[in-house]
Write a protein that holds these residues in place. Structure first.
Motif, PDB file in Angstrom:
ATOM      1  N   SER A   1       0.829  -1.204   0.000  1.00 55.73           N
ATOM      2  CA  SER A   1       0.000   0.000   0.000  1.00 55.73           C
ATOM      3  C   SER A   1       0.866   1.258   0.000  1.00 55.73           C
ATOM      4  O   SER A   1       1.774   1.389   0.837  1.00 55.73           O
ATOM      5  CB  SER A   1      -0.915   0.027   1.219  1.00 55.73           C
ATOM      6  OG  SER A   1      -1.598   1.270   1.290  1.00 55.73           O
TER       7      SER A   1
ATOM      8  N   ALA B   1      -1.526   3.489   3.266  1.00 60.52           N
ATOM      9  CA  ALA B   1      -1.717   3.076   4.658  1.00 60.52           C
ATOM     10  C   ALA B   1      -0.442   2.464   5.215  1.00 60.52           C
ATOM     11  O   ALA B   1       0.068   1.477   4.687  1.00 60.52           O
ATOM     12  CB  ALA B   1      -2.863   2.067   4.753  1.00 60.52           C
ATOM     13  N   HIS B   2       0.065   3.045   6.294  1.00 65.12           N
ATOM     14  CA  HIS B   2       1.269   2.505   6.915  1.00 65.12           C
ATOM     15  C   HIS B   2       1.023   1.091   7.446  1.00 65.12           C
ATOM     16  O   HIS B   2      -0.068   0.767   7.916  1.00 65.12           O
ATOM     17  CB  HIS B   2       1.712   3.399   8.077  1.00 65.12           C
ATOM     18  CG  HIS B   2       2.349   4.670   7.636  1.00 65.12           C
ATOM     19  ND1 HIS B   2       1.934   5.908   8.059  1.00 65.12           N
ATOM     20  CD2 HIS B   2       3.387   4.908   6.792  1.00 65.12           C
ATOM     21  CE1 HIS B   2       2.678   6.853   7.504  1.00 65.12           C
ATOM     22  NE2 HIS B   2       3.572   6.257   6.729  1.00 65.12           N
ATOM     23  N   HIS B   3       2.061   0.267   7.353  1.00 69.90           N
ATOM     24  CA  HIS B   3       1.979  -1.094   7.875  1.00 69.90           C
ATOM     25  C   HIS B   3       3.283  -1.431   8.587  1.00 69.90           C
ATOM     26  O   HIS B   3       4.370  -1.135   8.083  1.00 69.90           O
ATOM     27  CB  HIS B   3       1.731  -2.113   6.760  1.00 69.90           C
ATOM     28  CG  HIS B   3       1.612  -3.515   7.261  1.00 69.90           C
ATOM     29  ND1 HIS B   3       2.705  -4.354   7.396  1.00 69.90           N
ATOM     30  CD2 HIS B   3       0.533  -4.213   7.709  1.00 69.90           C
ATOM     31  CE1 HIS B   3       2.307  -5.518   7.881  1.00 69.90           C
ATOM     32  NE2 HIS B   3       1.000  -5.463   8.074  1.00 69.90           N
TER      33      HIS B   3
ATOM     34  N   THR C   1       5.489  -4.568  10.313  1.00 67.83           N
ATOM     35  CA  THR C   1       5.685  -6.002  10.476  1.00 67.83           C
ATOM     36  C   THR C   1       6.531  -6.230  11.719  1.00 67.83           C
ATOM     37  O   THR C   1       7.654  -5.708  11.820  1.00 67.83           O
ATOM     38  CB  THR C   1       6.366  -6.610   9.241  1.00 67.83           C
ATOM     39  OG1 THR C   1       5.481  -6.505   8.125  1.00 67.83           O
ATOM     40  CG2 THR C   1       6.685  -8.080   9.475  1.00 67.83           C
TER      41      THR C   1
ATOM     42  N   ASP D   1      -0.971   2.506  15.941  1.00 68.36           N
ATOM     43  CA  ASP D   1      -0.473   3.767  15.401  1.00 68.36           C
ATOM     44  C   ASP D   1      -1.509   4.870  15.598  1.00 68.36           C
ATOM     45  O   ASP D   1      -2.617   4.648  16.105  1.00 68.36           O
ATOM     46  CB  ASP D   1      -0.052   3.621  13.938  1.00 68.36           C
ATOM     47  CG  ASP D   1      -1.217   3.512  12.967  1.00 68.36           C
ATOM     48  OD1 ASP D   1      -2.381   3.634  13.378  1.00 68.36           O
ATOM     49  OD2 ASP D   1      -0.952   3.311  11.763  1.00 68.36           O
TER      50      ASP D   1
ATOM     51  N   ARG E   1      -4.617   1.883  13.624  1.00 71.27           N
ATOM     52  CA  ARG E   1      -4.285   0.576  13.066  1.00 71.27           C
ATOM     53  C   ARG E   1      -3.492  -0.234  14.091  1.00 71.27           C
ATOM     54  O   ARG E   1      -2.622   0.308  14.771  1.00 71.27           O
ATOM     55  CB  ARG E   1      -3.514   0.717  11.755  1.00 71.27           C
ATOM     56  CG  ARG E   1      -4.368   1.170  10.586  1.00 71.27           C
ATOM     57  CD  ARG E   1      -3.554   1.226   9.305  1.00 71.27           C
ATOM     58  NE  ARG E   1      -2.658   2.368   9.307  1.00 71.27           N
ATOM     59  CZ  ARG E   1      -2.935   3.544   8.749  1.00 71.27           C
ATOM     60  NH1 ARG E   1      -4.091   3.722   8.128  1.00 71.27           N
ATOM     61  NH2 ARG E   1      -2.072   4.538   8.788  1.00 71.27           N
TER      62      ARG E   1
ATOM     63  N   PHE F   1      -1.163  -3.673  15.061  1.00 70.76           N
ATOM     64  CA  PHE F   1      -0.203  -4.646  14.529  1.00 70.76           C
ATOM     65  C   PHE F   1       0.228  -5.557  15.666  1.00 70.76           C
ATOM     66  O   PHE F   1       0.558  -5.088  16.752  1.00 70.76           O
ATOM     67  CB  PHE F   1       0.995  -3.937  13.907  1.00 70.76           C
ATOM     68  CG  PHE F   1       0.612  -2.837  12.961  1.00 70.76           C
ATOM     69  CD1 PHE F   1       0.254  -3.116  11.643  1.00 70.76           C
ATOM     70  CD2 PHE F   1       0.549  -1.509  13.398  1.00 70.76           C
ATOM     71  CE1 PHE F   1      -0.118  -2.105  10.783  1.00 70.76           C
ATOM     72  CE2 PHE F   1       0.173  -0.499  12.532  1.00 70.76           C
ATOM     73  CZ  PHE F   1      -0.170  -0.790  11.223  1.00 70.76           C
TER      74      PHE F   1
ATOM     75  N   LEU G   1       8.820  -0.837   8.979  1.00 65.68           N
ATOM     76  CA  LEU G   1       7.761  -0.050   8.344  1.00 65.68           C
ATOM     77  C   LEU G   1       7.818  -0.383   6.856  1.00 65.68           C
ATOM     78  O   LEU G   1       8.678   0.112   6.129  1.00 65.68           O
ATOM     79  CB  LEU G   1       7.976   1.445   8.579  1.00 65.68           C
ATOM     80  CG  LEU G   1       6.995   2.394   7.895  1.00 65.68           C
ATOM     81  CD1 LEU G   1       5.562   2.087   8.287  1.00 65.68           C
ATOM     82  CD2 LEU G   1       7.331   3.845   8.216  1.00 65.68           C
ATOM     83  N   ASP G   2       6.900  -1.238   6.391  1.00 63.94           N
ATOM     84  CA  ASP G   2       7.012  -1.789   5.047  1.00 63.94           C
ATOM     85  C   ASP G   2       5.821  -1.482   4.146  1.00 63.94           C
ATOM     86  O   ASP G   2       5.576  -2.189   3.167  1.00 63.94           O
ATOM     87  CB  ASP G   2       7.227  -3.302   5.117  1.00 63.94           C
ATOM     88  CG  ASP G   2       6.188  -4.011   5.958  1.00 63.94           C
ATOM     89  OD1 ASP G   2       5.185  -3.390   6.333  1.00 63.94           O
ATOM     90  OD2 ASP G   2       6.393  -5.203   6.261  1.00 63.94           O
ATOM     91  N   ALA G   3       5.098  -0.414   4.436  1.00 67.69           N
ATOM     92  CA  ALA G   3       4.041   0.063   3.538  1.00 67.69           C
ATOM     93  C   ALA G   3       3.635   1.454   3.989  1.00 67.69           C
ATOM     94  O   ALA G   3       3.903   1.864   5.128  1.00 67.69           O
ATOM     95  CB  ALA G   3       2.833  -0.872   3.538  1.00 67.69           C
ATOM     96  N   GLY G   4       2.984   2.191   3.083  1.00 66.09           N
ATOM     97  CA  GLY G   4       2.521   3.534   3.403  1.00 66.09           C
ATOM     98  C   GLY G   4       3.213   4.591   2.580  1.00 66.09           C
ATOM     99  O   GLY G   4       4.093   4.314   1.774  1.00 66.09           O
TER     100      GLY G   4
END
Length: 363
Positions: free
Chosen positions: A238, A241-243, A245, A351, A355, A357, A263-266
Motif C-alpha cells: 500500500s 496506509a502505513h503497515h 511487520t 499507530d 491501526r 499490529f 515499516l514496510d508500507a505507506g
C-alpha cells in the motif's frame, strides 16, 4: 524481368528526396519530446549537483540514501535486496548515487542538444526501467512514480527510433564529416539520419520496442493497481496506509520487551507514529501497557536501527519512523502489570490512525 532487392541493397540505397523529407519532418516533430525528456533527466542531476547539493551530502536531511530506503518495501525483482546491500556499504552507495546523478545530468544534456541522441534515449529507457522497479509502487493519490517512469520509457523508445533530425549536434557532426552517413555505429548512436535498416527491418524493430514498452508498462500497472484484467486494488504494497511487520518479540528477564519492527508500507511523505504498545494474554486482555508519553520518553539507546538513514526513534507522539525503517526496539520494563508478565502471549502496537499490529511472543 523484375528483381527483388536484397536487404543489404535496400540498406545501401540512398533515400529519395521525398523519403528524406518525410523522415526529417517526423524527427523535427519530436523536438518537444526530446527537449523535455532531456530536461527531466538533466533537472534530476542538476538539482543534486547545483541547486540542492544537500541531496549528495551524507550529513544532510535530504541525502539521497533516505529516498532510496523508502523504495525497499515495494521494489520489484530483488531490487529491494540490492538497495539494502548498498545502504549497508557506504562507499558503494555513495559511488552509486554520484554516478547515477552524473549519468542523468549527461544523458539529459545530450538529449536536449541532440548529441548521440539514440544512445542517450536508450540510456534514458534504462533509467526509466530501474526507477520503475524501485519506486513504481509509490504515490499516495495516484501512481505518481509509475506514471512518470511509464511516460519516460515511451518517450525514450520513440526518440531511440526517430532520432533527432536536422536541429541537433548530431546533424552538425554529420555536416562536418558527411562520410559519417555511411557509418553504421554513427547512425545507430546518433540521430541525424534514419536507422540503417530496411523498411521491414525498421517495422520489426519498432514492433519489438512497442511490445516491450506495452508489456512492461501495462504489466507493472496491473501488478500495482489492477484495472487491466482484474478489478482495481490498492497494490501488494500500500502506498497510502502505513503497515508495521513485527517479529522476534520476547520478554527479557528484567521485564523489558525486545522486538524487531519494519515499516514496510505507506506513504514516504509522512512518518508513522506508534502511540501505544501493549502485551496481551491469550484472551486478548492487557497484561502490560506503554502509553504515548512513555514511548516518547524512551532513550535512543533502546533503538538498534538496521540502517543509518531512515530510523525508528522516540517522537512527539510516541515512536516515530520514516518509510523503509527497520529496527530492534527494547521497551522498558513496565512499572505496573495488570497480570504477571508470564501470562503475556502477544505484543501489540497501535499507530496514530488506530491501526493495530501484532506478533506472538517467543518464550
Amino acid at each position: 524481368m523484375s528483381t527483388i532487392a536484397s536487404p543489404a541493397a535496400i540498406r545501401e540505397r540512398a533515400p529519395s528526396d521525398a523519403e528524406q523529407r518525410a523522415w526529417r519532418m517526423s524527427a523535427i516533430s519530436l523536438m518537444s519530446v526530446r527537449v523535455i525528456q532531456g530536461f527531466i533527466y538533466w533537472g534530476g542531476g542538476s538539482r543534486r549537483f547545483i541547486y540542492a547539493p544537500g541531496k549528495l551530502d551524507p550529513h544532510a536531511a535530504h541525502w539521497m540514501a533516505n529516498k532510496f530506503q523508502t523504495a525497499i518495501p515495494g521494489a520489484l525483482f530483488g531490487m529491494g535486496h540490492v538497495i539494502s546491500f548498498m545502504l549497508h556499504h557506504f562507499y558503494l552507495l555513495y559511488a552509486g548515487v554520484i554516478l547515477f546523478s552524473a549519468a542523468e545530468l549527461i544523458v539529459g544534456l545530450m538529449l536536449m542538444l541532440g548529441l548521440f541522441t539514440r544512445a542517450a534515449a536508450l540510456t534514458s529507457m534504462g533509467f526509466s526501467v530501474v526507477l520503475m522497479l524501485m519506486f513504481g509502487w509509490q504515490g499516495a493519490t495516484c501512481i505518481d512514480e509509475w506514471t512518470m517512469a511509464a511516460c519516460n520509457l515511451a518517450m525514450g523508445a520513440t526518440l531511440m527510433l526517430g532520432g533527432s533530425g536536422a536541429w541537433s549536434i548530431d546533424n552538425v557532426l554529420l555536416k562536418n564529416k558527411p562520410q559519417r552517413a555511411r557509418s553504421g555505429w554513427f547512425r545507430w548512436a546518433a540521430g541525424s539520419r534514419a536507422l540503417p535498416v530496411s523498411d521491414i527491418g525498421f517495422r520489426n524493430l519498432a514492433l519489438a520496442v512497442l511490445a516491450f514498452v506495452v508489456v512492461f508498462n501495462v504489466g507493472t500497472y496491473s501488478y500495482y493497481r489492477g484495472s487491466v484484467v482484474t478489478p482495481f486494488h490498492g497494490g501488494p504494497i500500500s502506498p497510502t496506509a502505513h503497515h508495521l511487520t513485527l517479529a522476534a518479540a520476547t520478554v527479557l528477564p528484567d521485564g523489558s520487551v525486545r522486538f524487531h519492527v519494519t515499516l514496510d508500507a505507506g506513504t514516504p511523505e509522512a512518518p508513522v507514529h506508534v502511540v501505544e504498545a501493549a502485551l496481551l494474554d491469550a484472551s486478548g486482555a492487557p497484561v502490560a501497557h506503554w502509553d504515548t508519553e512513555t514511548l516518547s520518553k524512551m532513550s535512543k539507546t533502546a533503538f538498534a536501527n538496521d540502517y543509518a538513514y531512515n530510523k525508528f526513534g522516540p517522537g512527539p507522539f510516541g515512536l516515530r519512523a520514516a518509510m523503509g525503517a527497520a529496527a530492534t526496539i527494547t521497551l522498558p520494563a513496565s512499572a505496573a502489570h495488570a497480570r504477571p508478565i508470564a501470562d503475556a502471549s502477544t505484543l501489540q502496537l497501535t499507530d496514530v490512525d488506530g491501526r493495530i499490529f501484532r506478533t506472538s511472543l517467543q518464550h
